[in-house]
Design an enzyme around this catalytic site. Sequence first.
Site, PDB file in Angstrom:
ATOM      1  N   LYS A 162       0.865  -1.178   0.000  1.00 14.06           N
ATOM      2  CA  LYS A 162       0.000   0.000   0.000  1.00 14.06           C
ATOM      3  C   LYS A 162       0.905   1.233   0.000  1.00 14.06           C
ATOM      4  CE  LYS A 162      -4.486   1.218   1.840  1.00 14.06           C
ATOM      5  NZ  LYS A 162      -5.548   0.793   2.772  1.00 14.06           N
TER       6      LYS A 162
ATOM      7  N   HIS B 135       2.964   2.784  28.772  1.00  8.74           N
ATOM      8  CA  HIS B 135       2.321   2.556  27.472  1.00  8.74           C
ATOM      9  C   HIS B 135       3.055   1.492  26.653  1.00  8.74           C
ATOM     10  CE1 HIS B 135       5.373   5.510  26.052  1.00  8.74           C
ATOM     11  NE2 HIS B 135       5.256   4.867  24.900  1.00  8.74           N
TER      12      HIS B 135
ATOM     13  N   TYR C  12       8.517  12.011  15.290  1.00 11.04           N
ATOM     14  CA  TYR C  12       7.683  12.972  16.010  1.00 11.04           C
ATOM     15  C   TYR C  12       8.283  14.379  16.011  1.00 11.04           C
ATOM     16  CZ  TYR C  12      10.019  13.019  20.707  1.00 11.04           C
ATOM     17  OH  TYR C  12      10.875  13.196  21.775  1.00 11.04           O
TER      18      TYR C  12
ATOM     19  N   LYS D  21      -5.763  29.434  35.602  1.00 11.82           N
ATOM     20  CA  LYS D  21      -4.827  30.536  35.363  1.00 11.82           C
ATOM     21  C   LYS D  21      -3.415  30.182  35.830  1.00 11.82           C
ATOM     22  CE  LYS D  21      -8.207  33.003  33.817  1.00 11.82           C
ATOM     23  NZ  LYS D  21      -8.349  33.186  32.356  1.00 11.82           N
TER      24      LYS D  21
END
Length: 408
Positions: A30, A145, A235, A382
């Site tokens: 692909k 992760h 990234y 804030k």
Amino acid sequence: MADEGGETGSSNGEQQHQTDSANNIFMKRKIFNDPIHGTMEIHPVCVRIMDTPQFQRLRHIKQLDACYMVYPGASHNRFEHSIGVSYLAGKLLKTIKEQQPEENISERDILCVEIAGLCHDLGQGPFSHVFEKRFMPSVEKEFKHQAMARKMFDDMLESTVLKEDIQRILGECNIQGLREFTEDDFTFIKEMIDVPRQLEQQGSWPYKGREENKSYMYEIVANGRNGIDVDRWDYLARDSYMLGLKINFDYNRCFATARVLKCDGLERKQICYREKEAHGLISMFYTRMTLYRQAYQHKTHSAIGMMIYDALKDANDKIEIAGKSISDAVDDTKAFTLLTDDMILTILNPLLSVTPFKKPGSGDPTKAKKILDNIYKRNLYKFVTELHIPVNNVVINIFYPSLLIKEI
């Protein structure tokens, strides 16, 4: 003459086999047109993995969590990042194979590394670092992760026909020496996805998928030694492009100078770069620092991250995903597959959920709704001040909610 003719016939037959294999891969591959890497050809096995629910989930996990609420262009997802990492991982190993044939890098090795790059982020939770670094420690639950990605990859192989499909596709591609994966190959992929080990330490070899003479392959996707890996290359390039920030680092120069060597008195091989490329690698780390200062740790982005964290805390025991609370979804791969950034829209409007959402008898996540509504109305916490903490006093995962004034 008969011997010479036999050798020629064997050589011609091998060339014909290689041509047929290349044609089979070409027909099934692909092509992706990526804004960062241009035209990328993806192996048919990787394409099959991309068509699983576990991988498609990454379309709904933002690469920079809530940063798009500060930088509108930063709405890219972990889906395209993972494809980019897979492409760069294969490209780096193919380059080393061409430059150093003595390393005996096989097509099997290259495909395994490409799959590891593709699947390395399967375990990212909703809003990525907000979930892993803030929310999960707050509920006193260990979560990494990388380990979750390995768990998700295991689930892909065991709960679907993916494993059989991979073997079937490899058989159809008919690559010499790679007509099917062995269990060592699957183990190798899982080990590259998992939390990286410290390979510079001497001692017994900690991995089973590949022998110690191929130690450098474990540092292509995630390099625990020095942080120079294809995950970071993608990234940095992708994030800066989507953020609209100009950078000087060019990862393409790294491909040209990459060599596998033994150095610093260590027995294990690692990927090294020419000394003249030192400035380029310094630029890589400087780019990372710049992105942290201007985007990742932007004060407004941090405030929104804190608000999402507070919303998740309030909603954790009041909603369920496939019968699990938000924090318990990490224990069930089916529930985790449904856990995405879209969860905030479901909290705001439960009618959008396609599965039972509210936990019976748990009350309504009113506070979470109000916090998320304030985000969209730009009624944000804030910023008051910041502290510069000496390196020796830094505590990992520490968080200071008192540094922000909450106006809810």
